[in-house]
Design an enzyme around this catalytic site. Structure first.
Site, PDB file in Angstrom:
ATOM      1  N   GLU A  59      22.253 -26.104 -73.573  1.00  0.00           N
ATOM      2  CA  GLU A  59      22.857 -25.664 -74.909  1.00  0.00           C
ATOM      3  C   GLU A  59      22.007 -25.559 -75.959  1.00  0.00           C
ATOM      4  O   GLU A  59      21.594 -26.489 -76.238  1.00  0.00           O
ATOM      5  CB  GLU A  59      24.324 -25.889 -75.020  1.00  0.00           C
ATOM      6  CG  GLU A  59      25.100 -25.240 -76.148  1.00  0.00           C
ATOM      7  CD  GLU A  59      26.519 -25.805 -76.546  1.00  0.00           C
ATOM      8  OE1 GLU A  59      26.826 -26.745 -75.875  1.00  0.00           O
ATOM      9  OE2 GLU A  59      26.982 -25.376 -77.552  1.00  0.00           O
ATOM     10  N   ARG A 290      23.442 -38.645 -64.229  1.00  0.00           N
ATOM     11  CA  ARG A 290      22.459 -38.547 -65.294  1.00  0.00           C
ATOM     12  C   ARG A 290      21.527 -39.676 -65.560  1.00  0.00           C
ATOM     13  O   ARG A 290      21.605 -40.918 -65.089  1.00  0.00           O
ATOM     14  CB  ARG A 290      23.288 -38.345 -66.496  1.00  0.00           C
ATOM     15  CG  ARG A 290      24.390 -39.582 -66.978  1.00  0.00           C
ATOM     16  CD  ARG A 290      25.222 -39.208 -67.958  1.00  0.00           C
ATOM     17  NE  ARG A 290      24.737 -38.865 -69.330  1.00  0.00           N
ATOM     18  CZ  ARG A 290      24.626 -37.742 -69.950  1.00  0.00           C
ATOM     19  NH1 ARG A 290      25.266 -36.714 -69.327  1.00  0.00           N
ATOM     20  NH2 ARG A 290      24.040 -37.598 -71.017  1.00  0.00           N
ATOM     21  N   LYS A 300      22.891 -35.349 -77.513  1.00  0.00           N
ATOM     22  CA  LYS A 300      22.501 -34.594 -78.514  1.00  0.00           C
ATOM     23  C   LYS A 300      23.496 -35.222 -79.942  1.00  0.00           C
ATOM     24  O   LYS A 300      22.618 -35.207 -80.920  1.00  0.00           O
ATOM     25  CB  LYS A 300      22.864 -33.201 -78.270  1.00  0.00           C
ATOM     26  CG  LYS A 300      21.500 -32.685 -77.585  1.00  0.00           C
ATOM     27  CD  LYS A 300      21.689 -31.330 -77.273  1.00  0.00           C
ATOM     28  CE  LYS A 300      22.605 -30.965 -75.988  1.00  0.00           C
ATOM     29  NZ  LYS A 300      22.410 -29.339 -75.545  1.00  0.00           N
TER      30      LYS A 300
HETATM   31  P1  ATP Z   1      24.089 -34.256 -74.373  1.00  0.00           P
HETATM   32  O1  ATP Z   1      25.200 -34.916 -73.525  1.00  0.00           O
HETATM   33  O2  ATP Z   1      22.964 -34.878 -74.571  1.00  0.00           O
HETATM   34  O3  ATP Z   1      24.843 -33.288 -75.230  1.00  0.00           O
HETATM   35  P2  ATP Z   1      24.534 -32.146 -72.695  1.00  0.00           P
HETATM   36  O4  ATP Z   1      24.752 -32.113 -71.209  1.00  0.00           O
HETATM   37  O5  ATP Z   1      25.353 -31.642 -73.541  1.00  0.00           O
HETATM   38  O6  ATP Z   1      23.676 -33.085 -73.204  1.00  0.00           O
HETATM   39  P3  ATP Z   1      23.202 -29.541 -72.102  1.00  0.00           P
HETATM   40  O7  ATP Z   1      22.292 -28.722 -73.037  1.00  0.00           O
HETATM   41  O8  ATP Z   1      24.515 -29.009 -71.738  1.00  0.00           O
HETATM   42  O9  ATP Z   1      23.252 -30.831 -72.799  1.00  0.00           O
HETATM   43  O10 ATP Z   1      22.244 -30.016 -71.010  1.00  0.00           O
HETATM   44  C1  ATP Z   1      21.358 -29.231 -70.231  1.00  0.00           C
HETATM   45  C2  ATP Z   1      21.234 -29.679 -68.756  1.00  0.00           C
HETATM   46  O11 ATP Z   1      20.597 -31.142 -68.898  1.00  0.00           O
HETATM   47  C3  ATP Z   1      22.656 -29.889 -68.011  1.00  0.00           C
HETATM   48  O12 ATP Z   1      22.564 -29.311 -66.723  1.00  0.00           O
HETATM   49  C4  ATP Z   1      22.949 -31.356 -68.154  1.00  0.00           C
HETATM   50  O13 ATP Z   1      23.611 -31.699 -66.864  1.00  0.00           O
HETATM   51  C5  ATP Z   1      21.500 -31.904 -68.107  1.00  0.00           C
HETATM   52  N1  ATP Z   1      21.482 -32.999 -68.791  1.00  0.00           N
HETATM   53  C6  ATP Z   1      21.832 -33.603 -69.799  1.00  0.00           C
HETATM   54  N2  ATP Z   1      21.823 -34.863 -70.194  1.00  0.00           N
HETATM   55  C7  ATP Z   1      21.189 -35.363 -68.969  1.00  0.00           C
HETATM   56  C8  ATP Z   1      20.922 -36.645 -68.743  1.00  0.00           C
HETATM   57  N3  ATP Z   1      21.031 -37.584 -69.369  1.00  0.00           N
HETATM   58  N4  ATP Z   1      20.464 -36.891 -67.378  1.00  0.00           N
HETATM   59  C9  ATP Z   1      20.290 -35.804 -66.556  1.00  0.00           C
HETATM   60  N5  ATP Z   1      20.464 -34.516 -66.749  1.00  0.00           N
HETATM   61  C10 ATP Z   1      20.956 -34.282 -68.140  1.00  0.00           C
HETATM   62 MG    MG Z   2      26.897 -30.254 -72.625  1.00  0.00          MG
END
Ligand code: ATP
Ligand code: MG
Length: 583
Positions: A59, A290, A300
């Site tokens: 995102e 994760r 984020k």
């Molecule tokens: P955050 O929790 O930091 O806001 P998010 O999951 O909301 O991260 P996205 O932009 O939705 O951020 O993530 C893009 C991709 O990265 C998703 O497929 C998510 O599963 C993956 N991702 C995010 N954080 C991790 C992590 N700590 N380890 C592995 N994959 C991750």
């Molecule tokens: Mg997310």
């Protein structure tokens, strides 16, 4: 165990699934005409669906962090290894927090890690029409309804883990009423939150995600891509399976938090296929654990807070666990690759020690970085028997294990700088470096014997005096004639240049920031940056922004791309040579 396709890559459960799927010939050799959301010119190109397709779906509401790197290496890596494709798709269904700045930086970071997406760059927002159409299909099939309950009522009526929810009074409205209301939502006739389109599934489901989840909401907000074309936006959980299906994704890989969402993901796909909106083969969702890393925060929301409260120097502060921060810090993409191979992919929750990431960086940087000499804590040393105006070239290899990287010269003069830590007035046991009457080798130069020292009024050592042994120069036949245990680095006081070094350390002092203090901001490591004045060998004069070296005996350092200039050279410490973090 290794894969057939990729001899050096450790296998994991997702690889095993893909191998089996390919063996079972799951993806028919059939051409499929294009993806509506593709912004590139390949709009109508045919896509070979015989191949696996993964996607990385960030995102654009922040910069990428190390956790995203795990997902990038997994998704792009699988596509590479199985000769498929990985889509970079912006999951931009949430207009409030998204921006073009984030879109651009995310693309740069994916490329920086070494992956190409070429024409496979997509935006979920380019499917808004399809998503709207999909919602209409569900409404017409009696599988979605417009709810007039307030947010509060919806929350109360959702029930709990132990109690079923209650049906909304609007749940059995006619299809015609629902269509008209949804049309009104789209036409902007209602305020944010006034109406909500919900899937009609089961308010008593033990899985709360299936209790008539929201699928479309009203938001009068300008979108970074679609502007003011829409005032209703699909919910992530509804949009995501549709995006995957439209792009013919085969393996939709996400983190474990989404496991409970899988039934809804499958429900959306199944219903839209039953009603001829989508067609097989459909994507399948797989979850992995994760990345959690000690001494940083990988969220984020928290990273945004650090930036907005000015607790760091922006998203690319070298202490930030962001990919832009990593680049400025001198972390190497291949170091990330090695790290990801080491930690593997599984469904088990774990927290990885930060030192494993640092070790991976060291290993890669050791291979590629040229060596240079810098004295981080300078102490003046005078070679009393060395002629006043004499200058001598000393040849120094650029890499001790790789002759191909060549050598350079540094000048030896009567006055030099040595490390304060390389001298002791009264040596501790096992201290083999300089102390009165002891001999050490000045690296790439002569053996010297310590003959005395001066102290200032505070008792601080000011100058060390030595005599050199003229026949012992490195690289000459006499160099082995005197055996010494210590070997210290130095720079000429006359030729050395003054530089600054930012010594970075862990951003948080606690391994799990906020766990005991209750607020992760309270656990910021107050010593995570220390800027010191350093004496560096004369060859450092000509460095370019982003040049990276090993400073012998210290670690890896990179010329800061933001603050350094030819008049004021500033290096960032990437990582020390050895792990010195106190646990
Ligand atoms: P955050 O929790 O930091 O806001 P998010 O999951 O909301 O991260 P996205 O932009 O939705 O951020 O993530 C893009 C991709 O990265 C998703 O497929 C998510 O599963 C993956 N991702 C995010 N954080 C991790 C992590 N700590 N380890 C592995 N994959 C991750
Ligand atoms: Mg997310």
């Amino acid at each position: 165990m290794n894969n057939e396709n990729t001899p050096n890559v450790p296998t994991n459960f997702i690889r095993n699934i893909i191998e089996k799927n390919l063996k079972d010939n799951l993806y028919q050799h059939k051409k499929w005409a294009g993806t509506p959301g593709n912004k590139s010119h390949h709009q109508n190109s045919e896509i070979d669906v015989a191949k696996i397709r993964t996607r990385f779906p960030p995102e654009p509401n922040g910069y990428l962090h190390f956790g995203h790197a795990k997902s990038i290496f997994l998704n792009f890596g699988l596509a590479q290894d199985f000769n498929g494709a990985c889509h970079l798709r912006f999951d931009d269904t949430n207009p409030e927090k998204e921006s073009e700045e984030y879109v651009n930086s995310i693309q740069e970071s994916v490329q920086w890690l070494g992956f190409k997406f070429d024409q496979h760059l997509y935006f979920a927002s380019n499917y808004f029409q399809e998503m709207y159409d999909a919602a209409v299909v569900l409404i017409k099939a009696g599988l979605a309804y417009v709810d007039k309950q307030t947010a509060e009522e919806i929350k109360i009526n959702r029930g709990t883990l132990t109690e079923p929810g209650k049906n909304s009074p609007w749940r059995d409205q006619s299809v015609a009423e629902n269509l008209a209301l949804f049309e009104d939502m789209k036409a902007g006739k209602h305020q944010d939150g006034e109406l909500l389109l919900r899937a009609k599934i089961d308010m008593a489901s033990p899985n709360i995600n299936l209790r008539d989840p929201a699928i479309y909401r009203i938001r009068h907000v300008t979108h970074h891509n679609t502007g003011d074309a829409w005032c209703i936006y699909p919910m992530y959980t509804f949009a995501h399976p549709i995006e995957d299906a439209l792009e013919k994704i085969t393996h939709s890989i996400c983190t474990l938090e989404f496991e409970d969402q899988r039934p809804f993901y499958d429900w959306v796909l199944a219903k839209l296929t039953e009603h001829n909106f989508l067609e097989n083969p459909l994507p399948k969702q797989y979850e992995f654990s994760r990345l959690n890393l000690t001494n940083v925060v990988l969220s984020k929301r928290k990273l945004i807070e650090l930036v907005e409260k000015n607790l760091v120097d922006g998203w690319d502060d070298p202490r930030m666990p962001t990919l832009v921060g990593a680049k400025r810090r001198g972390y190497h993409p291949l170091g990330f690759k090695l790290f990801m191979e080491r930690i593997g992919v599984s469904k088990a929750d774990s927290t990885i020690d930060y030192s494993i990431l640092e070790d991976s960086m060291r290993e890669v940087l050791n291979e590629i970085c040229h060596r240079r000499i810098a004295v981080l804590e300078p102490l003046k040393c005078i070679i009393t028997n060395y002629p006043e105006d004499q200058e001598e070239d000393c040849e120094v290899p650029n890499h001790p294990q790789n002759e191909a990287l060549g050598s350079r010269t540094i000048k030896l003069t009567k006055e030099i700088w040595i490390e304060r830590q390389d001298f002791m007035e009264v040596p501790e046991p096992k201290f083999f470096r300089l102390y009165p009457n002891n001999m050490v080798r000045l690296r790439y130069g002569y053996v010297v014997k310590c003959t005395g020292f001066d102290k200032d009024e505070q008792g601080q050592i000011q100058t060390v005096y030595c005599e050199y042994l003229p026949d012992t120069k490195s690289g000459t036949p006499g160099s082995a004639s005197v055996k010494v245990k210590g070997n210290i680095h130095w720079v000429s006081a006359k030729h050395a240049i003054d530089i600054k070094v930012n010594q970075y350390d862990r951003l948080f002092s606690e391994s799990d920031p906020g766990k005991t203090s209750g607020n992760y901001l309270d656990d910021i490591n107050q010593d995570s940056i220390q800027t010191i004045a350093v004496k560096a060998e004369e060859n450092i004069k000509n460095v370019n922004l982003g040049d990276q070296f090993q400073f012998e005996r210290h670690g890896y350092f990179i010329v800061d791309t933001k603050q350094s200039s030819p008049e004021n050279i500033i290096f960032n410490r990437t990582v020390t040579l050895r792990d010195s973090w106190q646990k």
